[in-house]
Structures are given as structure tokens and as C-alpha cells.
Design a protein around this motif. Structure first.
Motif, PDB file in Angstrom:
ATOM      1  N   LYS A  66      -2.283  -7.489 -33.281  1.00 42.40           N
ATOM      2  CA  LYS A  66      -1.089  -7.654 -34.109  1.00 42.40           C
ATOM      3  C   LYS A  66       0.008  -6.661 -33.761  1.00 42.40           C
ATOM      4  O   LYS A  66       1.158  -6.817 -34.181  1.00 42.40           O
ATOM      5  CB  LYS A  66      -1.433  -7.546 -35.591  1.00 42.40           C
ATOM      6  CG  LYS A  66      -1.948  -6.199 -36.051  1.00 42.40           C
ATOM      7  CD  LYS A  66      -2.244  -6.241 -37.544  1.00 42.40           C
ATOM      8  CE  LYS A  66      -2.812  -4.925 -38.049  1.00 42.40           C
ATOM      9  NZ  LYS A  66      -3.078  -4.959 -39.510  1.00 42.40           N
ATOM     10  N   TYR A  67      -0.344  -5.633 -32.989  1.00 42.90           N
ATOM     11  CA  TYR A  67       0.646  -4.648 -32.554  1.00 42.90           C
ATOM     12  C   TYR A  67       0.933  -4.747 -31.057  1.00 42.90           C
ATOM     13  O   TYR A  67       1.409  -3.800 -30.440  1.00 42.90           O
ATOM     14  CB  TYR A  67       0.188  -3.234 -32.914  1.00 42.90           C
ATOM     15  CG  TYR A  67       0.036  -3.020 -34.395  1.00 42.90           C
ATOM     16  CD1 TYR A  67       1.045  -3.409 -35.279  1.00 42.90           C
ATOM     17  CD2 TYR A  67      -1.120  -2.452 -34.933  1.00 42.90           C
ATOM     18  CE1 TYR A  67       0.910  -3.227 -36.644  1.00 42.90           C
ATOM     19  CE2 TYR A  67      -1.258  -2.263 -36.303  1.00 42.90           C
ATOM     20  CZ  TYR A  67      -0.241  -2.658 -37.148  1.00 42.90           C
ATOM     21  OH  TYR A  67      -0.381  -2.478 -38.506  1.00 42.90           O
ATOM     22  N   ARG A  68       0.631  -5.920 -30.480  1.00 45.77           N
ATOM     23  CA  ARG A  68       0.933  -6.196 -29.082  1.00 45.77           C
ATOM     24  C   ARG A  68       1.585  -7.570 -28.968  1.00 45.77           C
ATOM     25  O   ARG A  68       1.316  -8.464 -29.768  1.00 45.77           O
ATOM     26  CB  ARG A  68      -0.350  -6.212 -28.236  1.00 45.77           C
ATOM     27  CG  ARG A  68      -1.007  -4.880 -28.052  1.00 45.77           C
ATOM     28  CD  ARG A  68      -2.215  -5.003 -27.114  1.00 45.77           C
ATOM     29  NE  ARG A  68      -3.430  -5.418 -27.821  1.00 45.77           N
ATOM     30  CZ  ARG A  68      -4.054  -6.561 -27.640  1.00 45.77           C
ATOM     31  NH1 ARG A  68      -3.573  -7.470 -26.796  1.00 45.77           N
ATOM     32  NH2 ARG A  68      -5.158  -6.840 -28.310  1.00 45.77           N
ATOM     33  N   ASP A  69       2.417  -7.739 -27.967  1.00 43.30           N
ATOM     34  CA  ASP A  69       2.989  -9.045 -27.690  1.00 43.30           C
ATOM     35  C   ASP A  69       1.888  -9.975 -27.196  1.00 43.30           C
ATOM     36  O   ASP A  69       1.011  -9.571 -26.435  1.00 43.30           O
ATOM     37  CB  ASP A  69       4.085  -8.915 -26.623  1.00 43.30           C
ATOM     38  CG  ASP A  69       4.647 -10.260 -26.201  1.00 43.30           C
ATOM     39  OD1 ASP A  69       5.035 -11.036 -27.092  1.00 43.30           O
ATOM     40  OD2 ASP A  69       4.693 -10.524 -24.982  1.00 43.30           O
ATOM     41  N   SER A  70       1.932 -11.222 -27.624  1.00 43.68           N
ATOM     42  CA  SER A  70       0.903 -12.189 -27.244  1.00 43.68           C
ATOM     43  C   SER A  70       0.882 -12.427 -25.736  1.00 43.68           C
ATOM     44  O   SER A  70      -0.128 -12.875 -25.178  1.00 43.68           O
ATOM     45  CB  SER A  70       1.123 -13.517 -27.979  1.00 43.68           C
ATOM     46  OG  SER A  70       2.407 -14.038 -27.695  1.00 43.68           O
ATOM     47  N   GLU A  71       2.005 -12.129 -25.058  1.00 42.19           N
ATOM     48  CA  GLU A  71       2.075 -12.296 -23.602  1.00 42.19           C
ATOM     49  C   GLU A  71       2.123 -10.943 -22.878  1.00 42.19           C
ATOM     50  O   GLU A  71       2.541 -10.848 -21.721  1.00 42.19           O
ATOM     51  CB  GLU A  71       3.297 -13.135 -23.240  1.00 42.19           C
ATOM     52  CG  GLU A  71       3.224 -14.557 -23.802  1.00 42.19           C
ATOM     53  CD  GLU A  71       4.433 -15.394 -23.420  1.00 42.19           C
ATOM     54  OE1 GLU A  71       5.134 -15.040 -22.458  1.00 42.19           O
ATOM     55  OE2 GLU A  71       4.680 -16.415 -24.097  1.00 42.19           O
ATOM     56  N   ASP A  72       1.707  -9.891 -23.593  1.00 40.08           N
ATOM     57  CA  ASP A  72       1.554  -8.546 -23.014  1.00 40.08           C
ATOM     58  C   ASP A  72       2.841  -7.930 -22.497  1.00 40.08           C
ATOM     59  O   ASP A  72       2.825  -7.103 -21.582  1.00 40.08           O
ATOM     60  CB  ASP A  72       0.525  -8.573 -21.867  1.00 40.08           C
ATOM     61  CG  ASP A  72      -0.856  -8.995 -22.333  1.00 40.08           C
ATOM     62  OD1 ASP A  72      -1.245  -8.587 -23.438  1.00 40.08           O
ATOM     63  OD2 ASP A  72      -1.531  -9.735 -21.594  1.00 40.08           O
ATOM     64  N   ARG A  73       3.982  -8.268 -23.118  1.00 40.68           N
ATOM     65  CA  ARG A  73       5.264  -7.734 -22.659  1.00 40.68           C
ATOM     66  C   ARG A  73       5.686  -6.472 -23.408  1.00 40.68           C
ATOM     67  O   ARG A  73       6.603  -5.777 -22.970  1.00 40.68           O
ATOM     68  CB  ARG A  73       6.344  -8.815 -22.766  1.00 40.68           C
ATOM     69  CG  ARG A  73       6.130  -9.994 -21.832  1.00 40.68           C
ATOM     70  CD  ARG A  73       7.027 -11.151 -22.190  1.00 40.68           C
ATOM     71  NE  ARG A  73       6.696 -11.669 -23.508  1.00 40.68           N
ATOM     72  CZ  ARG A  73       7.341 -12.672 -24.117  1.00 40.68           C
ATOM     73  NH1 ARG A  73       8.373 -13.231 -23.512  1.00 40.68           N
ATOM     74  NH2 ARG A  73       6.970 -13.076 -25.311  1.00 40.68           N
ATOM     75  N   TRP A  74       5.084  -6.178 -24.533  1.00 40.53           N
ATOM     76  CA  TRP A  74       5.356  -4.932 -25.234  1.00 40.53           C
ATOM     77  C   TRP A  74       4.120  -4.492 -26.004  1.00 40.53           C
ATOM     78  O   TRP A  74       3.252  -5.302 -26.326  1.00 40.53           O
ATOM     79  CB  TRP A  74       6.560  -5.047 -26.186  1.00 40.53           C
ATOM     80  CG  TRP A  74       6.448  -6.079 -27.277  1.00 40.53           C
ATOM     81  CD1 TRP A  74       6.954  -7.350 -27.266  1.00 40.53           C
ATOM     82  CD2 TRP A  74       5.780  -5.936 -28.539  1.00 40.53           C
ATOM     83  NE1 TRP A  74       6.648  -7.998 -28.436  1.00 40.53           N
ATOM     84  CE2 TRP A  74       5.939  -7.154 -29.239  1.00 40.53           C
ATOM     85  CE3 TRP A  74       5.079  -4.902 -29.151  1.00 40.53           C
ATOM     86  CZ2 TRP A  74       5.408  -7.380 -30.515  1.00 40.53           C
ATOM     87  CZ3 TRP A  74       4.541  -5.101 -30.430  1.00 40.53           C
ATOM     88  CH2 TRP A  74       4.714  -6.330 -31.087  1.00 40.53           C
ATOM     89  N   VAL A  75       4.078  -3.210 -26.305  1.00 38.07           N
ATOM     90  CA  VAL A  75       2.947  -2.627 -27.024  1.00 38.07           C
ATOM     91  C   VAL A  75       3.473  -1.613 -28.029  1.00 38.07           C
ATOM     92  O   VAL A  75       4.354  -0.809 -27.707  1.00 38.07           O
ATOM     93  CB  VAL A  75       1.987  -1.896 -26.055  1.00 38.07           C
ATOM     94  CG1 VAL A  75       0.781  -1.344 -26.814  1.00 38.07           C
ATOM     95  CG2 VAL A  75       1.541  -2.815 -24.935  1.00 38.07           C
ATOM     96  N   ALA A  76       2.962  -1.657 -29.240  1.00 36.73           N
ATOM     97  CA  ALA A  76       3.326  -0.663 -30.250  1.00 36.73           C
ATOM     98  C   ALA A  76       2.586   0.638 -29.959  1.00 36.73           C
ATOM     99  O   ALA A  76       1.453   0.634 -29.465  1.00 36.73           O
ATOM    100  CB  ALA A  76       2.974  -1.156 -31.639  1.00 36.73           C
ATOM    101  N   LEU A  77       3.237   1.751 -30.258  1.00 35.65           N
ATOM    102  CA  LEU A  77       2.623   3.062 -30.079  1.00 35.65           C
ATOM    103  C   LEU A  77       2.320   3.746 -31.405  1.00 35.65           C
ATOM    104  O   LEU A  77       1.302   4.410 -31.554  1.00 35.65           O
ATOM    105  CB  LEU A  77       3.543   3.958 -29.242  1.00 35.65           C
ATOM    106  CG  LEU A  77       3.633   3.625 -27.759  1.00 35.65           C
ATOM    107  CD1 LEU A  77       4.703   4.475 -27.087  1.00 35.65           C
ATOM    108  CD2 LEU A  77       2.285   3.828 -27.078  1.00 35.65           C
TER     109      LEU A  77
END
Length: 338
Positions: free
Chosen positions: A109-120
Motif C-alpha cells: 500500500k506504500y508502493r506504486d503497483s508498477e514499482d515507479r515510486w516507494v514511500a519512505l
């Protein structure tokens, strides 16, 4: 001839060594202030030997990346607020990162479904209240209560168009719809003690000076003020309150990262991104920045934990970002900042 061959070999060796040396670096474009992220980056360099070059900016990173195009030196982009990450995606300025390490460290839920961004990290949008004049707000307190007449002349906030407030309005839009959100904004504006101005800390300062009784602000600023000898009095003048506990929960936003589309040091960029989701970096974010780690199992700092547990709004971050243009439109319609 032997001398020529030897010279060529030496030259090739020198060029090769230079290439290896140059590769042991990673370039970061960041919206995050230097003092917030440099401790983590220094630790990364200490562990890996990879030098981190940073360019800081208050605004315009997306435009800069777009102008630089395929010649951009950027490897990793660090930012705050989900809307800025979504902007990077819409402009096709980032690329997916296939990393089992990141996937295991950060919940889906804290990542883009296509792996383009990640929450820190996570940060909640809280309400600060005067210890002397208001006291601790109860669990039933909600953001919507800020529009009630009993708060007339008692609210302080930074610009409604600041990303932190726009994201809050976007979340309220998702929960309450356009008509009710506009009415709420009109009510909050009518209750302001002064024209929106300054940053989140400036609002707490205003509370300590008696200019207002409550303010909107991100949770981690309380820790920052307590760590600043010139601002301790401000921090000690307020309570921190997590609104919406009887409704949909407290609004949370993120700081996050993405890999630049044309990252020249892709391997090192991925190593940095993986490090920033590791236990070591997540603990540093918590202890140094008073933010909440996204990696399960990493404890909040003692100070942050002392503010109490709360239920976060589980509204998808993408939904918040999608509502930003509508939120800005409503803020303009009610002339919130004027």
C-alpha cells in the motif's frame, strides 16, 4: 613499438580506473531539506563506499528533469507528498525498480503497483492545540469540526495551497464530496485568526503567542521544535491531536523516492533506494526526523511513541493525488489564502 604499446596499455588502465571510480557515485535530486536526509546518506556512503551527490530544490525538480531529458545526471529523486511523485510519473520522468529487497521492506500500500515510486516515511496531518486555552482535544475531534463557529478567530494555518494542506483537502474531498468540502473550506476560512502564512512551525509559534488556539501541522514538527532550544517554548505550549479517530482516521502523507528515467548510475541508485528502506535508515528517519517508518517492525522513536497510537486513514495515496486538481480548484473558489 613496445613503448607505444605500453603507453596505450597504461592509458587504457588509467581510463578504466577512472571509469570505475566515476561509477562509484549516485546523484540525488531532492525536495527534502539537507538536515533531514544527510544522516542517512552519510551512513549509506560509509557502508557502501558510494559517494552521494545531492542537488536540493524547493520547487521545480520535475521541470528540471524534463528539460535535462536523457542527459540528466539524476539517479534518485527524493520528495515529499504523494502528488509530487504522481507528477513525476505523469511526465514520464521515472522508471520502475524491480527489487525484492524493497518489496519485502515496504508494504504494497506504500508502493506504486508498477514499482515507479516507494514511500519512505509516514507523517500525519495533526491539529495542534493550546495547552492553556484549549487543552487536549478528545478522540471524537474531526477535521470537519474546524469549520464550526466555536473556532471563529482561533485557527492558524500555512497556505491552503501548500502541498501538505492540498493533500488534506484532497482526502476530505474523497470522503465527503465536492459540495461538503467547499462548505468546510469556507467555514475554516471564516474561523482563521489571520491570513494563511508561514510554515507549520510558525503556526505553533502563533499559538504560543496567543494569536490563535489551534493549528494544522505535520506531526514531526513537534519533535523538531523540541530539539531546537529557540523553539522548545513553542512546542511546550501545545498538545498534538490526531483527528478523525471516530471517523475515517487521521490523514497521512508520505515522503518517498523514485528512480529517474535516465539514471546514469542505475545499479548504485537501486542500492541507495534499498538502503533507505532498510532497518538502519528507517530507524534513523524515526530517531532523527521524528517521522514514522514504513517498514513493519521498525519502532517509532520514544518521543513519537509518547504522542500516542492512532488510526491512520487508509485512503489510497493515488486517490489523494488524483483529487489534487479538484482541491486546488476549491481553494481558489473560496479564496482561501486571500
Amino acid at each position: 613499438m613496445k613503448k607505444i604499446v605500453l603507453s596505450t596499455a597504461v592509458l587504457a588502465g588509467l581510463l578504466g580506473a577512472g571509469t570505475v571510480s566515476a561509477a562509484e557515485e549516485v546523484n540525488v535530486y531532492s525536495y527534502r531539506q539537507p538536515f533531514l536526509i544527510e544522516p542517512m546518506l552519510k551512513e549509506f556512503t560509509k557502508e557502501t563506499g558510494i559517494k552521494v551527490n545531492i542537488k536540493f530544490a524547493k520547487k521545480g525538480l520535475a521541470e528540471k528533469l524534463k528539460q535535462e531529458g536523457e542527459y540528466s545526471p539524476a539517479d534518485v529523486i527524493l520528495t515529499v507528498d504523494i502528488s509530487r511523485l504522481m507528477e513525476l510519473m505523469k511526465l514520464d520522468l521515472v522508471q520502475p525498480v524491480d527489487s525484492k529487497v524493497i518489496d519485502s521492506n515496504v508494504p504494497a500500500k506504500y508502493r506504486d503497483s508498477e514499482d515507479r515510486w516507494v514511500a519512505l516515511t509516514l507523517r500525519s496531518r495533526v491539529v495542534y492545540s493550546s495547552r492553556d486555552r484549549v487543552g487536549k482535544l478528545g478522540e471524537s475531534f474531526d477535521y470537519m469540526d474546524l469549520a464550526k463557529s466555536n473556532w471563529k478567530g482561533k485557527i492558524c494555518t500555512r497556505s491552503g495551497k501548500h502541498p501538505y494542506n492540498v493533500s488534506l483537502v484532497s482526502a476530505i474531498l474523497a470522503h465527503h464530496g465536492e459540495a461538503e468540502t467547499k462548505k468546510w473550506l469556507e467555514g475554516v476560512k471564516a474561523n482563521l485568526a489571520r491570513k494563511p502564512q508561514g510554515n507549520d512551525r510558525a503556526q505553533v509559534k502563533a499559538i504560543s503567542e496567543g494569536l490563535c488556539d489551534v493549528s494544522l501541522g505535520n506531526s514531526y514538527y513537534l519533535g523538531k521544535m523540541l530539539a531546537n532550544k529557540d523553539q522548545i517554548a513553542w512546542a511546550n505550549s501545545v498538545y498534538i491531536n490526531q483527528p478523525g479517530q471516530k471517523a475515517y482516521g487521521t490523514h497521512v502523507n508520505i515522503s518517498g523516492m523514485a528512480m529517474a528515467k535516465y539514471a546514469p548510475h542505475k545499479e548504485n541508485a537501486q542500492k541507495l533506494m534499498e538502503f533507505l528502506t532498510s532497518n538502519a535508515a528507517q530507524e534513523m528517519y524515526s530517531e532523527v526526523n521524528y517521522e514514522e517508518p514504513v517498514k513493519p517492525g521498525v519502532k517509532r522513536s520514544k518521543l513519537v511513541a509518547s504522542w500516542g497510537d492512532y488510526r491512520a486513514d487508509d485512503l489510497p495515496l493515488e486517490t489523494i493525488a488524483e483529487n489534487h486538481s479538484k482541491a486546488m480548484k476549491l481553494l481558489d473558489e473560496v479564496k482561501f489564502d486571500l
